[in-house]
Structures are given as structure tokens and as C-alpha cells.
Scaffold this active site. Structure first.
Site, mmCIF file in Angstrom:
data_model
loop_
_atom_site.group_PDB
_atom_site.id
_atom_site.type_symbol
_atom_site.label_atom_id
_atom_site.label_comp_id
_atom_site.label_asym_id
_atom_site.label_seq_id
_atom_site.Cartn_x
_atom_site.Cartn_y
_atom_site.Cartn_z
ATOM 1 N N GLU A 173 13.103 15.019 -28.270
ATOM 2 C CA GLU A 173 13.300 15.796 -29.518
ATOM 3 C C GLU A 173 14.614 16.577 -29.506
ATOM 4 O OE1 GLU A 173 9.775 18.131 -30.406
ATOM 5 O OE2 GLU A 173 8.659 16.331 -30.924
ATOM 6 N N GLU A 291 4.816 10.359 -29.855
ATOM 7 C CA GLU A 291 3.954 11.544 -30.017
ATOM 8 C C GLU A 291 3.300 11.449 -31.381
ATOM 9 O OE1 GLU A 291 5.403 15.492 -29.084
ATOM 10 O OE2 GLU A 291 6.764 14.685 -27.561
HETATM 11 O O1 AHR Z 1 3.133 17.534 -27.624
HETATM 12 C C1 AHR Z 1 3.512 18.873 -27.739
HETATM 13 C C2 AHR Z 1 4.982 19.063 -28.061
HETATM 14 O O2 AHR Z 1 5.240 18.568 -29.344
HETATM 15 C C3 AHR Z 1 5.959 18.300 -27.183
HETATM 16 O O3 AHR Z 1 6.289 18.998 -26.040
HETATM 17 C C4 AHR Z 1 7.150 18.174 -28.075
HETATM 18 O O4 AHR Z 1 7.902 17.035 -27.779
HETATM 19 C C5 AHR Z 1 6.596 18.191 -29.465
HETATM 20 O O5 AHR Z 1 7.264 19.090 -30.282
#
Ligand code: AHR
Length: 497
Positions: A173, A291
């Protein structure tokens, strides 16, 4: 009574489903690692301190790959803190989650845990405070056989054979203002490209994932994706996507989150195709949706500078499990582009598996749809032609009240149909038309539904939200079933030979 019909033709294949679609994620965050997968003082801990009760549930989920060690955590992490004798490892402040990291688990232990969990590591390198050189050293430590400083250090630390980690993320990210060492798209593109060159020189067999947009809600989306890919197109194999949904103001909006997810995938795929044309590449960029989940971000509490604080411990309801099922269908329906995905996360932190420190382990409501689709959503993804009555959603207007996906395994002749019924007020008369397969038999109909949308599994009531088996409908080509309002279904069929 509402109506819906789904036609599935075995000729309408979307793509072979990559098993990596059912990946997950363990970050050094909250209690995911400490008192999640690892708790040496627990009665079920093995000789390395890994909780076997947790391992058993992870194995049941059939997760082929697990991303590690972050997430936001990785962007300030020195991977060298997590190797060598455990007692000599430093405690560090983790800037991402304002926690204290004891470093009792590092890459060597995580590789061992993955073997016990029947899964593979998807390793992330730090491109926040870390450099391309650090990424190269980590690659050398993990994947180079022997005879150099870093590979011999791995051998000295007890792993004679290379870890042979195949899949690597180039940071996390990096478009997010919250990220340690966040970068502009061009600066990240250059840094990721240089890291990728070193990493692939060391091990040309690896696959690399560059950071795409961490949310379509960021102003930089989708320009970020275009710029990053124009810098990295030939060096990387995947672009990542991240997306979480929460029930903000309308159940209808929340239930139909899968529509937003689908649009996000289509836009990133189109942006990647633009970059393909611009860079004159012959390769089509794969998507790693590494994610995704339901996450009540706005309700998070913090416990600064604790070791393994109880943060992001969302407790999932039946409603969350329904939304989650819709998202799984969207991943399957985009199996031609999404070749890898990670449910974020796996244990304790926004996770299907929840533990008590020193105590029990629980399957959360979202455990079940994930397990079902991960188990049965294998083989080929087939297009489902579904017509359904509409529901009115504040953000999306009138949309069909049903999300569907299907898989076909031509080795054993099994067909699985996954259905989310978003209809809120009435039952739905639903038809599944499988005549293109010849004669089939329905062998299973599992349903997740209930009178209380907000019911959750707890240690006191661990079976409050579990799928139930219905008697399969008799038939050979077209099947009619009444689906209760607000329900998730898995139908399983076998072709009669
Ligand atoms: O999954 C939780 C968080 O969400 C992770 O660390 C990040 O990559 C995202 O913002």
C-alpha cells in the site's frame, strides 16, 4: 414470492481457477502471530510453539498461500530482526500499529509454520523504509542455495535447504498516506522496478507483485496503477488490489458490495491493459487481490505500545458472512484476471479464526463461506447467466437481488453453484438450469441463513452461525428451489455418466 433463474452452460468458461485465489494473510499485527498462530505456553503448542488447534482449522480452510509479514507492518520492518537465536532478537517499535514487536517469529519460523499448515509463503519486502538492496539480501537469504553471506546465514540458522519462496510482494500500500515511507506513484514505480531487477537476478523463477491502489476511494486511483505499471510492467507479474467493506448506513448497500468490488477489478484490469499497450508488452498483467474482507475500520480502538494488543478483532455476524459470500463470487467471476487473492486476515485480526489466549479457538461466521468456496470452487469458473428481481439500494439504485458464481471440475464431473440472495423481504423461487451438462444429480444443498442477521459465533454460542444441509432437490437438468430471504447457498451436483 420473488423470482430468479440461473443458467449455466459448461461451454461458457471464464477461466481455470488458480488455487491461489484462496490465499490468506498473517501480519505482525495485534494477536495474529502472538497468541494467534504462536503461543509457546499454550497446552496445544507444538515443539516450536505453534498452536495445533489453530493449525487444524487453517488446514481445514485449504489455504494455498499466506501473505507475510504485512501489511502496513512490513513498511517499517527490518527482516533481519527476525532471524537468528530468538533470545537475541531485538524488541522494536512498530510504527504501523503503534505496537511493540518482540520478533520471536520471523521468516524462518513462518516458513516452518506454512509447511505445517499445508500452505506456501507469499513474502513481502519492505519498500517503505527498506531499500532494493535489503530486498535483494532477503531474497538471497531465502532462495539462494549456499556459498554466500546471506545464504550461509540461513543454513547456520537451521535451514540447509533454500526456502524457495516463489511469490513476493514489492512493499505494501505504498499509495496510502498512512504507510510508513509512502511514495508518489513514480517514486514507488522506480523503487519497485529496481528491487524487482535485483530479486529476479537472484532467483529468476520468482513471481513479483507490485502495489496497485489500496482502495478505489483514494484520489490517486486509478492513476497510481497506470503510473506504477508503466514503470514496472516487464519486471512484475501481478498488480495488487485491496478492498474492505463495512456496514455503514444501509444493509442494501452493504449486501451488494460485490458490485463495487467487481467494478474495481474491471477498472484495474482496464488500466493494466492500457499500460500493456503503452509499454508494447505481450504479457497480460495478472491481478493479486491480496487484501479483501469485511472490516469495521471506523470502529477500531488502539492500545499504543503494547505487545500483541487486541486490535482489529472484528466479530463477524451472519450479515457479514453473506456479504463475504458475495465477494467470493466476484473473485470467481473474475478468475480470468484475478489469479491470486488473500483473505485479510487469517487469525484474530479481521479473521475467520479467533483464539483465546491460553484457551479455546473459534470459527467465526465468515469461516464457513470461505471454507466452502475454497473447497468446492476449484477447476473452471463458469459464467452464470442469472436473472433476478431487483432490490433498491441507496448508492447503486435498482440492482438484481442475487449474486451467483459456479465452478466445474471436469475430472470428477462435479459442479458447484454459489448463490447470495440479497432479497430482504420475501422468499425467492429460484431455478438452476444445468441442461448443457446432460443429466446431473444434486448431492448437496447447504444454506446459511437465520432470523437474526446480527447473530455471531461466540465461545459461549460457537454454533450460532453455521451452514445447514437441506435435502437435495430431485431432478436431472433443471432444479427449482425456494430460497429464504437473505441467505447464502452452496449447491453441489455431479454429472451422471
Ligand atoms: O489488513 C489490515 C491492514 O489493512 C493491512 O496492514 C494494510 O495493508 C491494510 O490497510
Amino acid at each position: 414470492m420473488k423470482h430468479a433463474a440461473c443458467q449455466i452452460d459448461k461451454a461458457y468458461t471464464i477461466a481455470d481457477i488458480d488455487p491461489k485465489l484462496y490465499g490468506s494473510f498473517i501480519e505482525h499485527l495485534g494477536r495474529a502471530v502472538y497468541s494467534g498462530i504462536y503461543e509457546p505456553t499454550h497446552s496445544r503448542a507444538d515443539e516450536q510453539g505453534f498452536r495445533q488447534d489453530v493449525l487444524e482449522l487453517v488446514r481445514e480452510l485449504s489455504v494455498p498461500i499466506v501473505r507475510y509479514p504485512g501489511g502496513n507492518f512490513v513498511s517499517g520492518y527490518r527482516w533481519t530482526d527476525g532471524i537468528g537465536p530468538i533470545d537475541a532478537r531485538p524488541k522494536r517499535l512498530d510504527y504501523a500499529w503503534l505496537s511493540v514487536e518482540p520478533n520471536h517469529i520471523g521468516i524462518d519460523e513462518f516458513v516452518d509454520w506454512c509447511k505445517k499448515a499445508n500452505t506456501q509463503v507469499m513474502a513481502a519486502v519492505n519498500l517503505g523504509t527498506g531499500t532494493p538492496q535489503d530486498a535483494g539480501y532477503m531474497m538471497e537469504y531465502c532462495n539462494h542455495p549456499a556459498g554466500t553471506y546471506w545464504s550461509d546465514l540461513r543454513r547456520k540458522n537451521g535451514h540447509k535447504e533454500p526456502h524457495a519462496i516463489k511469490t513476493w510482494c514489492l512493499g505494501n500500500e505504498m499509495d496510502g498516506p498512512w504507510q510508513t515511507g509512502a511514495l508518489s506513484a513514480a517514486a514507488y514505480g522506480e523503487k519497485a522496478r529496481e528491487a524487482a531487477k535485483i530479486m529476479k537476478w537472484i532467483d529468476p523463477s520468482v513471481e513479483l507483485v507490485c502495489c496497485g491502489s489500496s482502495s478505489p476511494l483514494l484520489d490517486s486511483y486509478p492513476e497510481w496503477d497506470r503510473i506504477v505499471l508503466e514503470h514496472t510492467y516487464e519486471q512484475v507479474d501481478y498488480i495488487s488490489m485491496h478492498r474492505y467493506y463495512e456496514n455503514e448506513d444501509s444493509v442494501e448497500n452493504f449486501l451488494t458490495s460485490y458490485i463495487d468490488m467487481d467494478e474495481f477489478i474491471k477498472t484495474v484490469a482496464a488500466t493494466a491493459d492500457y499500460a500493456k499497450a503503452k509499454t508494447r508488452s505481450k504479457k497480460t498483467m495478472k491481478i493479486s487481490f491480496d487484501e479483501w474482507n469485511v472490516w469495521y475500520i471506523q470502529k477500531q480502538v488502539r492500545f499504543p505500545w503494547m505487545e500483541a494488543p487486541p486490535i482489529l478483532e472484528d466479530q463477524y455476524s451472519l450479515l457479514d458472512a453473506l456479504v463475504f459470500g458475495g465477494m467470493l463470487c466476484t473473485l470467481l467471476n473474475n478468475a480470468d484476471r484475478v489469479k491470486m487473492a488473500c483473505l485479510a486476515q487469517l487469525v484474530n485480526v479481521i479473521a475467520p479464526i479467533f483464539t483465546e489466549k491460553g484457551g479455546r479457538v473459534l470459527k467465526q461466521a465468515i469461516y464457513y463461506p470461505f471454507q466452502q468456496v475454497s473447497t468446492y470452487g476449484r477447476g473452471k469458473s463458469l459464467k452464470t447467466l442469472t436473472k433476478a428481481d431487483c432490490i433498491n439500494t441507496p448508492d447503486r439504485g435498482m440492482v438484481p437481488a442475487m449474486q451467483t458464481a459456479a465452478s466445474y471440475n471436469d475430472e470428477d464431473g462435479s459442479i458447484s453453484v454459489f448463490v447470495l440472495n440479497c432479497e430482504m423481504t420475501e422468499d425467492t423461487e429460484f431455478t438452476i438450469d444445468l441442461r448443457s451438462f446432460g443429466k446431473v444429480e444434486m448431492v448437496e444443498h447447504s444454506i446459511l441463513a437465520g432470523p437474526d442477521l446480527f447473530a455471531k459465533n461466540t465461545f459461549e454460542h460457537p454454533l450460532a452461525v453455521v451452514p445447514k444441509n437441506e435435502i437435495p432437490v430431485v431432478g436431472t437438468t433443471v432444479f427449482q428451489i425456494v430460497l429464504p430471504k437473505l441467505s447464502w447457498h452452496v449447491f453441489r451436483f455431479f454429472v451422471i455418466k
